[in-house]
Write an enzyme that holds these catalytic residues in place. Structure first.
Site, PDB file in Angstrom:
ATOM      1  N   GLU A 130       0.805  -1.220   0.000  1.00 19.07           N
ATOM      2  CA  GLU A 130       0.000   0.000   0.000  1.00 19.07           C
ATOM      3  C   GLU A 130       0.841   1.276   0.000  1.00 19.07           C
ATOM      4  OE1 GLU A 130      -3.447  -2.554   2.381  1.00 19.07           O
ATOM      5  OE2 GLU A 130      -2.781  -0.654   3.256  1.00 19.07           O
ATOM      6  N   ASN A 171       2.211  -4.769  -3.353  1.00 29.04           N
ATOM      7  CA  ASN A 171       0.839  -5.191  -3.085  1.00 29.04           C
ATOM      8  C   ASN A 171      -0.013  -3.983  -2.700  1.00 29.04           C
ATOM      9  OD1 ASN A 171      -1.117  -7.365  -2.669  1.00 29.04           O
ATOM     10  ND2 ASN A 171      -0.928  -6.966  -0.473  1.00 29.04           N
ATOM     11  N   HIS A 207     -10.173  -6.238  -2.720  1.00 27.12           N
ATOM     12  CA  HIS A 207     -11.253  -6.022  -1.748  1.00 27.12           C
ATOM     13  C   HIS A 207     -12.370  -5.255  -2.457  1.00 27.12           C
ATOM     14  CE1 HIS A 207      -8.991  -7.551   1.627  1.00 27.12           C
ATOM     15  NE2 HIS A 207      -7.976  -6.757   1.339  1.00 27.12           N
ATOM     16  N   GLU A 236      -5.881 -10.766  -1.866  1.00 30.89           N
ATOM     17  CA  GLU A 236      -6.736 -10.602  -0.678  1.00 30.89           C
ATOM     18  C   GLU A 236      -8.211 -10.447  -1.083  1.00 30.89           C
ATOM     19  OE1 GLU A 236      -3.254  -7.867   1.482  1.00 30.89           O
ATOM     20  OE2 GLU A 236      -5.375  -7.448   1.899  1.00 30.89           O
ATOM     21  N   ASP A 238     -12.030 -10.419  -1.478  1.00 25.65           N
ATOM     22  CA  ASP A 238     -13.336 -10.612  -0.868  1.00 25.65           C
ATOM     23  C   ASP A 238     -14.280  -9.610  -1.511  1.00 25.65           C
ATOM     24  OD1 ASP A 238     -12.140  -9.355   2.364  1.00 25.65           O
ATOM     25  OD2 ASP A 238     -12.545  -8.269   0.497  1.00 25.65           O
TER      26      ASP A 238
END
Ligand code: G3I
Length: 318
Positions: A130, A171, A207, A236, A238
């Site tokens: 990030e 990432n 996400h 990651e 979802d």
């Protein structure tokens, strides 16, 4: 067997999950599902700096070692998460007034200590997490303020020295489609590789939220990183929704999971697709987004949702 792991076999894309270590220790059906459904695991929290070095020079690898051992016993690869980040750093690091030189020494020591400890046992590392804002500018963090933009290149060089075999990733989130943030990553990866910095992977957290709609240029984005010769991964994934769930939201959720997996399968160098938790029983979403949840492919009773079926069918069609 009808598992995701079996469906992914032979497709060239590994299927992974974030693992909650307290659930792995206390919940047998959860533990069985981690081994049955996934060929790759990521520690949700236990490799983060605040956990592995609670006091300066005092290391605690207990929980992280347990996950690595579990993975080895179950023939799984481990994605290490994460070495350099602006969050979940130990308070002794963030609350003290270290000089830039001291911070650089501490960061270097941390990377050599953690990557060195797991040398040969961790397949890939999220080295820097990030680092950009939504508009493509560098995020204002303890590392940027003290060390300047060069901290990113240094972190990759140190991680590579500590374990030359580990695949080293950048990432971030909201970088799945073509936008100002992914443009910034594209330029950074190009620049760093031109300088010989061992950046080998571009990670897209994934996400998503049903209520926001999904990015339309994911395959285009992944393919341009293909051309740069770097690996890509969804790290990651979802797809949350405003509660309560209904048939339309649950169907849209399945499309969200499928959209990212199809892009990964169609890309040349997309190596893994990891969900950030696979059951609503253990998901970070409700704690962070008021009134939202139901973000994972299995419900709280570990029963499959349409998203689970979509993932399996998408792998089977590949
Ligand atoms: O935010 C979601 C993703 C985004 N990308 C990076 C990725 O690393 C991040 O993961 C989430 O990162 C979050 C922190 O930023 C994690 O949340 C932390 O998760 C930790 C472990 O469960 C929590 O720490 C526990 O907190 C408890 C009470 O508050 C204490 O009793 C425990 O001792 C302490 O371990 C923290 O409060 C909580 O903030 C989530 O589980 C984790 O899913």
């Amino acid at each position: 067997d009808g598992s995701l792991r079996a469906a992914a076999r032979g497709t060239g894309v590994r299927i992974g999950t974030a693992v909650d270590m307290s659930a792995l220790a206390a919940d047998a059906p959860y533990k069985q599902a981690v081994a049955r459904e996934f060929d790759t695991v990521t520690p949700e929290n236990v490799m983060k700096w605040e956990v592995v070095e609670p006091q300066p020079g005092v290391y605690d690898w207990t929980a992280a070692d347990q996950l690595v051992d579990f993975a080895r016993k179950n023939g799984q690869l481990v994605r290490g998460h994460t070495l350099v980040w602006h969050s979940q750093n130990p308070s002794w690091l963030t609350e003290a007034a270290y000089t830039p030189d001291q911070l650089r020494t501490l960061l270097r020591r941390h990377i050599f200590a953690e990557v060195g400890h797991f040398k040969g046992r961790v397949w890939a590392w999220d080295v820097a997490n990030e680092v950009f804002n939504e508009d493509g500018t560098l995020r204002d963090t303890i590392w940027l303020r003290a060390l300047g933009p060069g901290y990113i290149a240094d972190a990759f060089r140190w991680a590579h020295q500590a374990d030359p075999k580990a695949v080293l990733f950048l990432n971030d989130y909201n970088n799945e489609g073509v936008n100002a943030k992914s443009d910034a990553y594209f330029a950074l990866v190009k620049q760093l590789r031109a300088e010989g910095v061992p950046v080998q992977g571009y990670g897209m957290q994934g996400h998503l939220g049903v209520q926001y709609g999904f990015p339309g240029t994911v395959l285009e984005n992944v393919r341009r990183f293909d051309k740069l010769g770097v690996k890509t991964a969804f790290t990651e994934v979802d797809v949350r929704m405003v509660l309560p769930p209904d048939a339309a939201k649950v169907q849209a959720q399945a499309e969200g999971f499928g959209l990212l997996l199809r892009a990964c399968l169609l890309a040349e160098h997309c190596v893994s697709y990891t969900v950030w938790g696979f059951t609503d029983k253990y998901s970070w979403v409700p704690g962070f987004f008021d009134g939202q949840g139901s973000a994972t492919p299995l419900d709280e009773n570990l029963q499959p949702k349409p998203a689970y079926d979509t993932l399996r069918e998408t792998f089977q069609l590949a």
